[in-house]
Motif scaffolding. Structure first.
Motif, short mmCIF file in Angstrom:
data_model
loop_
_atom_site.label_atom_id
_atom_site.label_comp_id
_atom_site.label_asym_id
_atom_site.label_seq_id
_atom_site.Cartn_x
_atom_site.Cartn_y
_atom_site.Cartn_z
N ASN A 15 36.98 86.37 14.55
CA ASN A 15 36.04 86.42 15.66
C ASN A 15 34.61 86.17 15.17
N LYS A 16 34.45 85.09 14.44
CA LYS A 16 33.16 84.74 13.86
C LYS A 16 32.21 84.30 14.97
N GLU A 17 31.43 85.26 15.46
CA GLU A 17 30.54 84.96 16.58
C GLU A 17 29.46 83.95 16.21
N ASP A 18 29.16 83.82 14.92
CA ASP A 18 28.18 82.82 14.52
C ASP A 18 28.75 81.40 14.62
N LYS A 19 30.07 81.28 14.68
CA LYS A 19 30.70 79.96 14.79
C LYS A 19 31.24 79.69 16.19
N ILE A 20 31.59 80.74 16.91
CA ILE A 20 32.14 80.57 18.26
C ILE A 20 30.97 80.53 19.24
N LEU A 21 30.81 79.39 19.90
CA LEU A 21 29.69 79.19 20.83
C LEU A 21 30.02 79.68 22.23
N TRP A 22 31.29 79.65 22.58
CA TRP A 22 31.78 80.08 23.89
C TRP A 22 33.26 80.35 23.76
#
Length: 144
Positions: A15-22
């Protein structure tokens, strides 16, 4: 089912929020690590599916809906990043799936590239619309 060796499954499981944009329950959007234009995103499935040929979109409604949702969310996300895409009716946007054996990551993903007109020579050939190795989602669904 996630694959231990899949890069995209790794991004999703951590769940890498820095890589997942949406993201939603079934899809996520990430930036391409080698962008071909100013905006180059990948719409990936949360469920590990090898590639577009692994789907049975001609007979299974859920597979057809998945491809349609990928395109819909791609357009919505890109419009939120650059409203000009919607103003020109997505005319300079390239949407598509690579076909085996021209896939580096074997996890279903759709490329979203804008402005396509600014791609270099190599990228224009790598992402040539409806070529043997790169197909628009509407072409896959038989709508083009």
């Amino acid at each position: 089912m996630a694959s231990d060796s899949c890069v995209f499954c790794g991004v999703l499981s951590e769940n890498k929020e820095d890589k997942i944009l949406w993201q939603n329950e079934t899809l996520a959007i990430i930036a391409d690590h080698k962008p071909a234009a100013k905006h180059h995103f990948l719409v990936i499935t949360k469920r590990h599916i090898t590639d577009v040929r692994s789907l049975n979109y001609k007979e299974k409604e859920e597979d057809r809906i998945l491809i349609e949702e990928m395109l819909t969310h791609a357009k919505t996300f890109l419009s939120s990043q650059d409203p000009a895409t919607q103003d020109n009716n997505f005319g300079d946007v390239l949407f598509g799936f690579h076909y085996p054996p021209f896939i580096l990551v074997k996890h279903l993903h759709m490329h979203v590239i804008y402005p396509a007109s600014q791609m270099g020579f190599i990228q224009r050939n790598l992402f040539r619309q409806n070529s043997y190795w790169f197909k628009h989602p509407e072409y896959i669904l038989g709508l083009q």
